[in-house]
Write a protein that holds these residues in place. Structure first.
Motif, short mmCIF file in Angstrom:
data_model
loop_
_atom_site.label_atom_id
_atom_site.label_comp_id
_atom_site.label_asym_id
_atom_site.label_seq_id
_atom_site.Cartn_x
_atom_site.Cartn_y
_atom_site.Cartn_z
N ASN A 1 -53.94 -2.85 -48.69
CA ASN A 1 -52.61 -3.50 -47.94
C ASN A 1 -52.74 -5.16 -47.65
OD1 ASN A 1 -51.45 -0.91 -47.51
ND2 ASN A 1 -52.39 -0.57 -45.70
N THR A 2 -54.05 -5.63 -47.62
CA THR A 2 -54.03 -7.05 -47.69
C THR A 2 -53.52 -7.52 -48.95
OG1 THR A 2 -55.85 -6.82 -45.83
CG2 THR A 2 -55.36 -8.81 -47.16
N GLU A 3 -53.98 -6.96 -50.03
CA GLU A 3 -53.60 -7.53 -51.29
C GLU A 3 -51.92 -7.65 -51.35
OE1 GLU A 3 -55.98 -6.88 -54.85
OE2 GLU A 3 -55.97 -4.74 -53.69
N ARG A 4 -51.46 -6.66 -50.61
CA ARG A 4 -49.75 -6.38 -50.70
C ARG A 4 -49.31 -7.80 -49.73
NH1 ARG A 4 -50.85 -0.86 -49.93
NH2 ARG A 4 -50.56 0.08 -51.82
N ILE A 5 -49.85 -8.31 -48.99
CA ILE A 5 -49.21 -9.20 -48.07
C ILE A 5 -49.70 -10.76 -48.06
CG2 ILE A 5 -48.48 -7.62 -46.44
CD1 ILE A 5 -50.78 -8.65 -44.42
N CYS A 6 -51.03 -10.85 -48.59
CA CYS A 6 -51.63 -12.22 -48.82
C CYS A 6 -51.01 -12.90 -49.88
CB CYS A 6 -53.13 -11.83 -49.22
SG CYS A 6 -53.85 -13.34 -49.15
N PRO A 7 -50.34 -14.25 -49.22
CA PRO A 7 -49.78 -14.96 -50.45
C PRO A 7 -50.48 -15.37 -51.62
CG PRO A 7 -49.77 -16.04 -48.27
CD PRO A 7 -50.37 -14.61 -47.99
N TYR A 8 -51.92 -15.51 -51.17
CA TYR A 8 -52.88 -15.80 -52.30
C TYR A 8 -53.02 -14.80 -53.30
CZ TYR A 8 -53.77 -20.29 -50.33
OH TYR A 8 -53.43 -21.76 -49.82
N ALA A 9 -53.25 -13.70 -52.85
CA ALA A 9 -53.33 -12.35 -53.74
C ALA A 9 -51.97 -12.32 -54.53
CB ALA A 9 -53.53 -11.25 -53.03
N LYS A 10 -50.83 -12.43 -53.93
CA LYS A 10 -49.47 -12.16 -54.51
C LYS A 10 -49.49 -13.33 -55.60
CE LYS A 10 -46.26 -10.75 -51.00
NZ LYS A 10 -45.23 -11.04 -50.40
N MET A 11 -49.83 -14.52 -55.21
CA MET A 11 -49.79 -15.61 -56.28
C MET A 11 -50.69 -15.09 -57.81
SD MET A 11 -51.39 -19.64 -56.09
CE MET A 11 -52.90 -19.22 -55.65
N PHE A 12 -52.03 -14.81 -57.26
CA PHE A 12 -53.01 -14.31 -58.42
C PHE A 12 -52.24 -13.45 -59.26
CE2 PHE A 12 -56.22 -16.99 -56.39
CZ PHE A 12 -56.93 -17.65 -57.65
N ARG A 13 -51.63 -12.47 -58.64
CA ARG A 13 -50.96 -11.10 -59.30
C ARG A 13 -49.82 -11.49 -59.87
NH1 ARG A 13 -50.96 -8.32 -54.86
NH2 ARG A 13 -48.80 -8.57 -54.50
N GLN A 14 -48.73 -12.33 -59.39
CA GLN A 14 -47.36 -12.51 -59.66
C GLN A 14 -47.13 -13.82 -60.43
OE1 GLN A 14 -45.28 -11.74 -56.29
NE2 GLN A 14 -45.53 -9.58 -56.27
N GLY A 15 -48.04 -14.68 -60.11
CA GLY A 15 -47.71 -16.02 -60.45
C GLY A 15 -47.16 -16.83 -59.17
N ILE A 16 -46.67 -17.96 -59.53
CA ILE A 16 -46.20 -18.73 -58.34
C ILE A 16 -45.12 -19.70 -58.70
CG2 ILE A 16 -47.75 -20.60 -58.63
CD1 ILE A 16 -47.77 -20.95 -55.53
N GLU A 17 -43.89 -19.69 -58.10
CA GLU A 17 -42.81 -20.58 -58.45
C GLU A 17 -43.65 -22.35 -58.19
OE1 GLU A 17 -38.55 -22.05 -56.81
OE2 GLU A 17 -38.95 -19.69 -56.77
N HIS A 18 -43.17 -22.93 -59.13
CA HIS A 18 -43.71 -24.20 -59.00
C HIS A 18 -42.86 -25.35 -59.82
CE1 HIS A 18 -45.66 -23.36 -62.78
NE2 HIS A 18 -45.74 -24.58 -63.03
N VAL A 19 -42.83 -26.43 -59.41
CA VAL A 19 -42.09 -27.52 -59.99
C VAL A 19 -43.05 -28.78 -60.25
CG1 VAL A 19 -40.13 -28.96 -59.98
CG2 VAL A 19 -39.77 -26.81 -58.89
#
Length: 173
Positions: free
Chosen positions: A141-159
């Motif tokens: 459940n922590t992996e689902r909500i931690c934004p760093y875990a999300k970033m590692f899993r899904q990537g991150i929007e960046h400019v």
């Protein structure tokens, strides 16, 4: 006696807006330092002055060492965010985590696809005294909500953009 307290589990309440709702923006500047190279001799400074870190290339990469590096900073950020999210979820479930510890490794590696570089990460979660089944569910459940875990899993929007020439350093305004 410390007055530091964790945030409320209400942070876990869902947001239902149409657009991203920024809650905080961390800002840093990196300069090249003595070698003119951010990774080898850079200095990281936050706009509020709370962070000032000398960057050094680790000895294992041919550097002098004697400072931190981007992988350590990313591991620290990932670990602290994951720990905080995990603690809030445990609090919401009525479970107090005692001596919880995360060991995080961020690897700077050669990429076999393009021959250049990539990052990978691993978190080992230590939850002494916690039922293994509950601990495994808490981590998922922590992996689902931690934004760093999300970033590692899904990537991150960046400019990445060239700043205007008159752009001041953070904190110089």
């Amino acid at each position: 006696m410390s007055s530091l307290k964790p945030p409320s589990p209400e942070w876990l309440d869902r947001y239902y807006g149409r657009d991203e709702q920024t809650l905080y923006t961390g800002r840093v500047s990196v300069t090249g330092g003595e070698a003119g190279h951010g990774r080898a001799s850079g200095v990281v400074r936050s706009d509020d002055g709370a962070l000032e870190v000398d960057l050094r290339l680790p000895g294992t990469l041919g550097g002098e060492g004697g400072g931190t590096n981007p992988e350590q900073l990313l591991a620290a950020a990932y670990a602290s965010c994951f720990h905080g999210a995990m603690t809030l979820l445990a609090m919401r479930a009525g479970v107090k985590l005692v001596d919880a510890r995360l060991d995080v490794a961020v690897n700077f590696s050669r990429d076999p696809v393009d021959g250049l570089f990539l990052l990978s990460a691993r978190i080992d979660v230590h939850l002494p005294g916690i039922d293994r089944g509950f601990a495994a569910e808490l981590i998922r459940n922590t992996e689902r909500i931690c934004p760093y875990a999300k970033m590692f899993r899904q990537g991150i929007e960046h400019v990445v953009a060239l700043a205007p020439e008159s752009s001041p350093l953070p904190g110089d305004d």
